[in-house]
Design a protein around this motif. Sequence first.
Motif, mmCIF file in Angstrom:
data_model
loop_
_atom_site.group_PDB
_atom_site.id
_atom_site.type_symbol
_atom_site.label_atom_id
_atom_site.label_comp_id
_atom_site.label_asym_id
_atom_site.label_seq_id
_atom_site.Cartn_x
_atom_site.Cartn_y
_atom_site.Cartn_z
ATOM 1 N N UNK A 44 0.848 -1.184 0.000
ATOM 2 C CA UNK A 44 0.000 0.000 0.000
ATOM 3 C C UNK A 44 0.884 1.233 0.000
ATOM 4 N N UNK A 45 0.938 1.903 -1.151
ATOM 5 C CA UNK A 45 1.701 3.140 -1.289
ATOM 6 C C UNK A 45 1.069 3.974 -2.398
ATOM 7 N N UNK A 46 1.577 5.163 -2.618
ATOM 8 C CA UNK A 46 0.996 6.058 -3.631
ATOM 9 C C UNK A 46 1.007 5.438 -5.022
ATOM 10 N N UNK A 47 2.064 4.717 -5.350
ATOM 11 C CA UNK A 47 2.168 4.107 -6.676
ATOM 12 C C UNK A 47 1.135 2.999 -6.875
ATOM 13 N N UNK A 48 0.939 2.156 -5.866
ATOM 14 C CA UNK A 48 -0.041 1.082 -6.011
ATOM 15 C C UNK A 48 -1.463 1.639 -6.037
ATOM 16 N N UNK A 49 -1.728 2.671 -5.260
ATOM 17 C CA UNK A 49 -3.049 3.315 -5.300
ATOM 18 C C UNK A 49 -3.281 3.923 -6.673
ATOM 19 N N UNK A 50 -2.284 4.597 -7.225
ATOM 20 C CA UNK A 50 -2.406 5.194 -8.559
ATOM 21 C C UNK A 50 -2.637 4.118 -9.617
ATOM 22 N N UNK A 51 -1.960 2.984 -9.490
ATOM 23 C CA UNK A 51 -2.124 1.902 -10.459
ATOM 24 C C UNK A 51 -3.537 1.330 -10.406
ATOM 25 N N UNK A 52 -4.036 1.043 -9.204
ATOM 26 C CA UNK A 52 -5.400 0.531 -9.078
ATOM 27 C C UNK A 52 -6.421 1.559 -9.565
ATOM 28 N N UNK A 53 -6.201 2.831 -9.265
ATOM 29 C CA UNK A 53 -7.119 3.878 -9.709
ATOM 30 C C UNK A 53 -7.169 3.924 -11.230
ATOM 31 N N UNK A 54 -6.024 3.891 -11.851
ATOM 32 C CA UNK A 54 -5.942 3.922 -13.320
ATOM 33 C C UNK A 54 -6.693 2.740 -13.926
ATOM 34 N N UNK A 55 -6.490 1.572 -13.371
ATOM 35 C CA UNK A 55 -7.137 0.367 -13.893
ATOM 36 C C UNK A 55 -8.647 0.420 -13.688
ATOM 37 N N UNK A 56 -9.106 0.820 -12.505
ATOM 38 C CA UNK A 56 -10.544 0.811 -12.234
ATOM 39 C C UNK A 56 -11.288 1.914 -12.981
ATOM 40 N N UNK A 86 -13.569 -5.368 -17.721
ATOM 41 C CA UNK A 86 -14.609 -5.040 -16.742
ATOM 42 C C UNK A 86 -15.114 -3.626 -17.027
ATOM 43 N N UNK A 87 -16.248 -3.281 -16.417
ATOM 44 C CA UNK A 87 -16.783 -1.925 -16.590
ATOM 45 C C UNK A 87 -15.961 -0.924 -15.793
ATOM 46 N N UNK A 88 -15.884 0.310 -16.295
ATOM 47 C CA UNK A 88 -15.225 1.363 -15.507
ATOM 48 C C UNK A 88 -15.999 1.604 -14.209
ATOM 49 N N UNK A 89 -15.287 2.031 -13.204
ATOM 50 C CA UNK A 89 -15.873 2.293 -11.891
ATOM 51 C C UNK A 89 -17.107 3.197 -11.994
ATOM 52 N N UNK A 90 -17.025 4.238 -12.804
ATOM 53 C CA UNK A 90 -18.121 5.201 -12.923
ATOM 54 C C UNK A 90 -19.408 4.578 -13.460
ATOM 55 N N UNK A 91 -19.314 3.479 -14.193
ATOM 56 C CA UNK A 91 -20.507 2.811 -14.730
ATOM 57 C C UNK A 91 -21.134 1.855 -13.724
ATOM 58 N N UNK A 92 -20.465 1.611 -12.622
ATOM 59 C CA UNK A 92 -20.922 0.609 -11.662
ATOM 60 C C UNK A 92 -21.775 1.175 -10.536
ATOM 61 N N UNK A 93 -21.790 2.497 -10.398
ATOM 62 C CA UNK A 93 -22.522 3.115 -9.286
ATOM 63 C C UNK A 93 -23.372 4.276 -9.771
ATOM 64 N N UNK A 94 -24.504 4.457 -9.114
ATOM 65 C CA UNK A 94 -25.359 5.606 -9.396
ATOM 66 C C UNK A 94 -25.767 6.237 -8.073
ATOM 67 N N UNK A 131 -9.285 -7.761 -5.952
ATOM 68 C CA UNK A 131 -9.261 -6.364 -5.549
ATOM 69 C C UNK A 131 -9.219 -6.261 -4.022
ATOM 70 N N UNK A 132 -8.114 -5.777 -3.467
ATOM 71 C CA UNK A 132 -8.059 -5.600 -2.015
ATOM 72 C C UNK A 132 -9.042 -4.513 -1.551
ATOM 73 N N UNK A 133 -9.738 -4.792 -0.472
ATOM 74 C CA UNK A 133 -10.764 -3.887 0.042
ATOM 75 C C UNK A 133 -10.208 -2.502 0.333
ATOM 76 N N UNK A 134 -9.006 -2.409 0.874
ATOM 77 C CA UNK A 134 -8.437 -1.108 1.240
ATOM 78 C C UNK A 134 -8.260 -0.219 0.006
ATOM 79 N N UNK A 135 -7.884 -0.804 -1.131
ATOM 80 C CA UNK A 135 -7.742 -0.009 -2.346
ATOM 81 C C UNK A 135 -9.109 0.507 -2.812
#
Length: 92
Positions: free
Chosen positions: A3-15, A25-33, A56-60
């Motif tokens: 868990x560091x800035x780089x891993x958070x940035x990587x997961x964010x980019x992917x999701x 998979x669907x982008x994060x924005x398409x999964x929630x309303x 997907x780790x819950x903390x991310x």
Amino acid sequence: MELNNESIAAYTKILKDPKGNGIPIRPLAECFQPAEVATPKHLLFEDYKSEVGQNLPKVFFYIIMDTEYPETIAKAPNGDLGYKLEFVKQAQ
């Protein structure tokens, strides 16, 4: 996974852009309303994880959601911290 800035940035980019990163998979924005009532964070995570798989780790998820949807953070009716969002099931 560390868990560091780089891993958070990587997961964010992917999701946020999974297809652009070669993940089907669907982008994060398409999964929630938006919703009137907050859903506990752990329930939204379980719904999202059921779609994207077990890796997907819950903390991310929590860090990314807190960053992407800060205005939706609220207490759910059961007293848990949540988001005023609901999961959008994918059309089959």
